[in-house]
Design an enzyme around this catalytic site. Structure first.
Site, short mmCIF file in Angstrom:
data_model
loop_
_atom_site.label_atom_id
_atom_site.label_comp_id
_atom_site.label_asym_id
_atom_site.label_seq_id
_atom_site.Cartn_x
_atom_site.Cartn_y
_atom_site.Cartn_z
N HIS A 55 -28.35 -21.24 45.80
CA HIS A 55 -27.60 -22.15 46.66
C HIS A 55 -26.53 -21.33 47.37
CE1 HIS A 55 -28.64 -26.12 44.37
NE2 HIS A 55 -29.69 -25.32 44.51
N GLU A 57 -23.33 -21.61 47.63
CA GLU A 57 -22.14 -21.30 46.84
C GLU A 57 -22.41 -20.17 45.85
OE1 GLU A 57 -22.09 -25.77 47.74
OE2 GLU A 57 -23.58 -24.28 47.12
N CYS A 85 -23.34 -28.97 44.23
CA CYS A 85 -24.12 -29.67 43.20
C CYS A 85 -23.51 -29.33 41.83
CB CYS A 85 -25.58 -29.24 43.27
SG CYS A 85 -25.88 -27.57 42.66
N CYS A 88 -23.62 -25.58 41.04
CA CYS A 88 -22.67 -24.79 41.82
C CYS A 88 -21.24 -25.07 41.39
CB CYS A 88 -22.85 -25.06 43.31
SG CYS A 88 -24.41 -24.42 43.95
#
Length: 159
Positions: A55, A57, A85, A88
């Site tokens: 992801h 991040e 999420c 993350c």
């Protein structure tokens, strides 16, 4: 003043996501990590390159950690085009990030067709009894536009 800085750094995350839309590496998500007024990392989502943990991040944490030669991002702020999420958020917590600034919410991402766990950062902050500062809705219209651009791209994969 802080509002202008939030917009400035969020725009870097938006630009990373917009550029990523042309590659099909992982969707309309971008992140930027800033500490002491210095940009440590700008990254986009790359999950479609065969790693579900990539992801934006997490990719930004990896870049920033390499740059500072350590994991401790105390005092840093993460700017994310979408609310991080739970994975993350947890990674940002372990990296000791001080603040999270995001555009669209997890629910916005779910409405756009992404496979989101609908557990908000506010809920995670409360459950974990942590002090991370959270600011929502920065450049919201631009971040929502990323979802529209993704949906209208030549072949957006489904999540």
């Amino acid at each position: 003043m802080q509002d202008n800085l939030n917009k400035k750094y969020m725009r870097l995350a938006v630009n990373a996501a917009r550029k990523n839309l042309k590659t099909f590496h992982g969707g309309p998500f971008g992140a930027c990590i800033v500490k002491d007024g210095k940009v440590l990392a700008v990254a986009a989502n790359s999950v479609l390159c065969h790693d579900a943990t990539c992801h934006a991040e997490v990719n930004a944490i990896r870049i920033a950690s390499k740059k500072i030669k350590g994991f401790d991002l105390s005092g840093a702020t993460v700017y994310s085009t979408t609310e991080p999420c739970p994975m993350c958020f947890s990674a940002l917590h372990w990296a000791r990030v001080e603040a999270i600034v995001y555009g669209t919410s997890i629910n916005d991402a779910a409405r756009a067709g992404f496979n989101e766990l609908k557990i908000t950062n506010k809920t995670l902050k409360t459950l974990g009894k942590i002090k991370t500062k959270i600011t929502a809705g920065v450049l919201l219209a631009e971040c929502k536009e990323l979802f529209k651009d993704w949906a209208n791209s030549p072949c957006p994969p489904t999540y």
